[in-house]
Write a protein that holds these residues in place. Structure first.
Motif, short mmCIF file in Angstrom:
data_model
loop_
_atom_site.label_atom_id
_atom_site.label_comp_id
_atom_site.label_asym_id
_atom_site.label_seq_id
_atom_site.Cartn_x
_atom_site.Cartn_y
_atom_site.Cartn_z
N CYS A 165 -12.98 -20.47 12.62
CA CYS A 165 -11.93 -20.31 13.62
C CYS A 165 -11.79 -21.60 14.41
N SER A 167 -9.65 -22.07 16.79
CA SER A 167 -9.38 -21.74 18.19
C SER A 167 -10.67 -21.63 18.99
N ASP A 168 -11.71 -21.02 18.38
CA ASP A 168 -12.98 -20.81 19.08
C ASP A 168 -14.10 -21.69 18.55
N GLN A 170 -15.90 -21.74 15.68
CA GLN A 170 -17.07 -21.03 15.19
C GLN A 170 -16.76 -20.37 13.85
N ILE A 172 -16.73 -17.25 11.31
CA ILE A 172 -16.53 -15.82 11.49
C ILE A 172 -16.40 -15.15 10.12
N CYS A 176 -13.91 -10.11 11.58
CA CYS A 176 -13.70 -10.80 12.87
C CYS A 176 -12.29 -11.39 12.92
N ALA A 177 -11.84 -11.94 11.77
CA ALA A 177 -10.53 -12.58 11.73
C ALA A 177 -9.41 -11.57 11.98
N GLU A 180 -11.17 -9.45 16.75
CA GLU A 180 -11.19 -10.27 17.97
C GLU A 180 -10.61 -11.66 17.78
N HIS A 181 -10.49 -12.13 16.52
CA HIS A 181 -9.91 -13.45 16.27
C HIS A 181 -8.52 -13.35 15.65
N SER A 182 -7.90 -12.21 15.82
CA SER A 182 -6.56 -12.00 15.25
C SER A 182 -5.56 -12.98 15.87
N HIS A 184 -5.64 -16.18 15.56
CA HIS A 184 -6.24 -17.50 15.74
C HIS A 184 -6.00 -18.38 14.52
N THR A 186 -7.33 -20.07 11.63
CA THR A 186 -8.54 -19.97 10.82
C THR A 186 -8.32 -20.60 9.45
#
Length: 270
Positions: A165, A167-168, A170, A172, A176-177, A180-182, A184, A186
């Motif tokens: 990711c 955006s963060d 990290q 994943i 997760c994608a 909480e990382h929808s 983002h 990736t």
């Protein structure tokens, strides 16, 4: 099979990218064979250029070639691996400090060649064979041997971290994608690793050049210090020689100038 002859055969079945025995060998149209994952990663890094090259002969392809498994070569490589490990492991196959050791070996552990993200274990070539031969392991994902397998698993969803990711910043997993990382930015973890290796390449070369320049400077400085020390030793020896010669000259002239003194000294002693 004689050791010398076997060594010659083994070298023919090495992948020129990972420098290890071929794994799932595929052959390009130019006739060169590579591990399936190695050549895929190589071409993934060339996607942006729009042309693809053979890592061995550098032949260019305008479109990404379709790869097919070289069945005959794969069978030969697997037979070769069995012969190597079942006969007498070469010292280079034993795990040394810093290597990833096989989790199955019970005595002296061999070096692991792959890690399984489903089994969460690392295997040497001998104990890896069931993953290649048994249908029960076909869905297992094998990667290059990893020292910290747990770090590659998502602690929340117990899935492999196959994405990165931006955006963060990290790694994943796929769940997760979607959660909480929808939304983002990736990319695949492999693509991110390849891009970072490409970016770090010039920096690494500069660091290596600086290290080499510093080593040359230190070597030159050491040579200069050794030359100064040698020159100082020679000067000390020359000074001592000149002092001895001067001392003998003074004694000789003193004896020639005052011979009576020498005679009186002789009489007084008697």
């Amino acid at each position: 099979m004689a050791e010398q002859g076997f060594k010659l055969d083994e070298e023919k079945f090495f992948c020129s990218i990972c420098l290890d025995l071929l794994n799932e060998p595929v052959t390009t149209s130019c006739g060169h064979s590579f591990c399936k994952s190695c050549i895929r990663n190589h071409w993934d890094a060339e996607d942006q250029k729009g042309t693809y090259t053979c890592p061995q002969c550098r032949q260019a392809f305008m479109s990404r070639p379709v790869l097919g498994k070289n069945t005959m070569l794969a069978d030969l490589v697997e037979e070769l691996k069995k012969n190597v490990l079942q006969a007498a492991p070469h010292p280079q196959h034993y795990a040394e400090p810093g290597d990833v050791a096989c989790d199955v070996c019970t005595e002296r552990k061999l070096k692991a060649s792959k890690s399984c993200l489903q089994c969460m274990a690392s295997y040497c070539e001998l104990h890896l064979q069931p993953h290649y031969e048994s249908p029960n392991f076909q869905r297992h994902k094998l990667v290059e041997a990893l020292t910290k397998l747990q770090e590659n698993m998502c602690s929340v969803h117990s899935k492999v971290k196959e994405l990165f990711c931006h955006s963060d910043q990290q790694c994943i997993c796929s769940v997760c994608a979607m959660e909480e990382h929808s939304g983002h930015d990736t990319v695949s973890a492999i693509a991110e690793r390849t891009e970072r290796q490409r970016e770090l390449g010039p920096r690494w070369q500069k660091i290596q050049q600086r290290i080499q320049d510093r080593e040359k400077h230190m070597k030159l400085l050491q040579q200069q210090m050794e030359a100064i020390a040698s020159s100082a030793d020679k000067a000390m020896r020359d000074t001592q020689t000149m002092f001895n010669q001067l001392h003998r000259l003074v004694e000789k002239r003193s004896s020639d100038t005052f011979p009576c003194c020498s005679h009186l000294n002789f009489l007084s002693n008697t």
